[in-house]
Design a protein around this motif. Sequence first.
Motif, PDB file in Angstrom:
ATOM      1  N   UNK A 251     115.848   6.056  67.995  1.00  0.00           N
ATOM      2  CA  UNK A 251     116.156   6.892  69.498  1.00  0.00           C
ATOM      3  C   UNK A 251     115.412   6.084  70.619  1.00  0.00           C
ATOM      4  N   UNK A 252     116.438   5.844  71.090  1.00  0.00           N
ATOM      5  CA  UNK A 252     116.197   4.931  72.524  1.00  0.00           C
ATOM      6  C   UNK A 252     115.860   5.261  73.713  1.00  0.00           C
ATOM      7  N   UNK A 253     116.124   6.564  73.660  1.00  0.00           N
ATOM      8  CA  UNK A 253     115.163   7.633  75.100  1.00  0.00           C
ATOM      9  C   UNK A 253     116.161   8.876  74.916  1.00  0.00           C
ATOM     10  N   UNK A 254     114.603   9.978  75.901  1.00  0.00           N
ATOM     11  CA  UNK A 254     115.529  11.522  75.139  1.00  0.00           C
ATOM     12  C   UNK A 254     114.837  12.095  76.667  1.00  0.00           C
ATOM     13  N   UNK A 255     115.306  13.239  77.016  1.00  0.00           N
ATOM     14  CA  UNK A 255     115.561  13.806  78.010  1.00  0.00           C
ATOM     15  C   UNK A 255     113.764  15.442  77.213  1.00  0.00           C
ATOM     16  N   UNK A 256     113.836  15.463  78.751  1.00  0.00           N
ATOM     17  CA  UNK A 256     112.697  16.959  78.316  1.00  0.00           C
ATOM     18  C   UNK A 256     112.815  17.888  77.467  1.00  0.00           C
ATOM     19  N   UNK A 257     114.509  18.570  77.269  1.00  0.00           N
ATOM     20  CA  UNK A 257     115.051  18.820  76.209  1.00  0.00           C
ATOM     21  C   UNK A 257     115.103  18.757  74.814  1.00  0.00           C
ATOM     22  N   UNK A 258     114.975  17.475  74.820  1.00  0.00           N
ATOM     23  CA  UNK A 258     114.338  17.119  72.979  1.00  0.00           C
ATOM     24  C   UNK A 258     113.466  16.797  72.888  1.00  0.00           C
ATOM     25  N   UNK A 259     112.213  16.830  73.842  1.00  0.00           N
ATOM     26  CA  UNK A 259     110.653  16.667  73.683  1.00  0.00           C
ATOM     27  C   UNK A 259     110.473  18.265  73.096  1.00  0.00           C
ATOM     28  N   UNK A 260     110.852  19.415  73.861  1.00  0.00           N
ATOM     29  CA  UNK A 260     110.909  20.854  74.365  1.00  0.00           C
ATOM     30  C   UNK A 260     111.269  21.024  72.735  1.00  0.00           C
ATOM     31  N   UNK A 261     112.228  20.479  71.535  1.00  0.00           N
ATOM     32  CA  UNK A 261     112.495  20.654  70.701  1.00  0.00           C
ATOM     33  C   UNK A 261     111.400  20.290  69.654  1.00  0.00           C
ATOM     34  N   UNK A 262     111.094  19.031  69.748  1.00  0.00           N
ATOM     35  CA  UNK A 262     109.641  18.151  68.815  1.00  0.00           C
ATOM     36  C   UNK A 262     108.455  19.126  69.646  1.00  0.00           C
ATOM     37  N   UNK A 263     107.963  19.406  69.858  1.00  0.00           N
ATOM     38  CA  UNK A 263     106.949  20.010  70.326  1.00  0.00           C
ATOM     39  C   UNK A 263     106.382  20.856  68.658  1.00  0.00           C
ATOM     40  N   UNK A 264     105.172  20.146  68.505  1.00  0.00           N
ATOM     41  CA  UNK A 264     104.704  21.025  67.592  1.00  0.00           C
ATOM     42  C   UNK A 264     105.238  20.216  65.915  1.00  0.00           C
ATOM     43  N   UNK A 265     106.112  19.171  66.049  1.00  0.00           N
ATOM     44  CA  UNK A 265     105.854  18.093  65.281  1.00  0.00           C
ATOM     45  C   UNK A 265     104.881  17.819  64.225  1.00  0.00           C
ATOM     46  N   UNK A 266     104.857  16.944  63.155  1.00  0.00           N
ATOM     47  CA  UNK A 266     103.340  16.032  62.735  1.00  0.00           C
ATOM     48  C   UNK A 266     103.685  14.956  63.662  1.00  0.00           C
ATOM     49  N   UNK A 267     102.107  13.950  63.636  1.00  0.00           N
ATOM     50  CA  UNK A 267     101.687  13.132  64.286  1.00  0.00           C
ATOM     51  C   UNK A 267     103.194  12.067  63.462  1.00  0.00           C
ATOM     52  N   UNK A 268     102.624  11.462  62.450  1.00  0.00           N
ATOM     53  CA  UNK A 268     103.778  10.776  61.793  1.00  0.00           C
ATOM     54  C   UNK A 268     104.792  10.746  61.399  1.00  0.00           C
ATOM     55  N   UNK A 269     104.970  11.722  62.195  1.00  0.00           N
ATOM     56  CA  UNK A 269     106.863  11.456  62.807  1.00  0.00           C
ATOM     57  C   UNK A 269     107.132  10.912  63.535  1.00  0.00           C
ATOM     58  N   UNK A 270     106.420  11.387  64.645  1.00  0.00           N
ATOM     59  CA  UNK A 270     106.699  11.008  66.260  1.00  0.00           C
ATOM     60  C   UNK A 270     106.130   9.313  66.854  1.00  0.00           C
ATOM     61  N   UNK A 271     105.365   8.847  65.309  1.00  0.00           N
ATOM     62  CA  UNK A 271     104.822   7.682  65.767  1.00  0.00           C
ATOM     63  C   UNK A 271     106.512   6.656  65.759  1.00  0.00           C
ATOM     64  N   UNK A 272     106.744   5.685  67.352  1.00  0.00           N
ATOM     65  CA  UNK A 272     107.482   4.683  67.831  1.00  0.00           C
ATOM     66  C   UNK A 272     107.690   3.993  66.228  1.00  0.00           C
ATOM     67  N   UNK A 273     108.628   3.473  65.802  1.00  0.00           N
ATOM     68  CA  UNK A 273     110.774   4.205  66.630  1.00  0.00           C
ATOM     69  C   UNK A 273     110.633   5.257  66.472  1.00  0.00           C
ATOM     70  N   UNK A 274     111.387   6.120  67.219  1.00  0.00           N
ATOM     71  CA  UNK A 274     111.399   7.842  65.990  1.00  0.00           C
ATOM     72  C   UNK A 274     113.173   7.118  65.704  1.00  0.00           C
TER      73      UNK A 274
END
Length: 265
Positions: free
Chosen positions: A116-139
Amino acid sequence: MTTTTSVGSLLRTWRERRGISQLELAGRADSSSRHISFIETGRSRPSEEMVLRLADRLDVPVRERNALLLAAGYAPVYAQTPLDDPSMGTLREGLERLLTGYEPYPALIVDGTYHVIAANRGILMLLDGLPEHLLVPPLNAMRITLHPEGLAPRIVNFKEWRGHLLAQMERQIALARSEPLRALYEEVAAYPVPVPDRPGDAEPAEPVPYFALPLVIEHDGQVLSFVSSISTFNTPMDVTVAELAIETMLPADPATVKYLRSLGG
């Protein structure tokens, strides 16, 4: 002597991958089947112009066009400029405006291996609550979507959506020589499929007549439906730009539109 890394053998591989004959390629490239044969067997060294022309007619990815040029003894002609380079400033700003302008609907930009190079707030909404290890860059969009601790348990029609994503990756692998993409495919295809909490997963009691396969996903007690559109750049002259893909998620029903607009305020 012809080797497995010669430009001729590489061009033959691309031609066979595209499923066309030497005669058909010759017609597309304003050449002769005899000349194409000589190039493929190493009896003739193609000019730089011919290498690029054949690569264009074979729809060879930009990154691999550089490899063909190097194999033929020429310098690469396509740069690979990091997206954070100052020369990419105008492009970055345009992409950021595009993502922001699409809100509240989800949109993101990925590279050739779905980072993921960039994402908007709509994507971040869908990712809310996912475990931290999946959200460590690079996503990675494929990992986040298909991982059993990622979005997978939230996707109502997961079996269908998983099949769609894996088929998409298979097509890309068939069209391009990308070992990183193949490795990613093997990784995500091996993820265990979550057992749905809902009976009759992916088979709603009252099917909705969608116009394309939707991503049906739960968020905060709401069931949202999206169809995906992917855009790429025409005639890219840079490897980085050539491998960018902009994915926008279009709401597929009025309820999703209403919910997202209520969040967008």
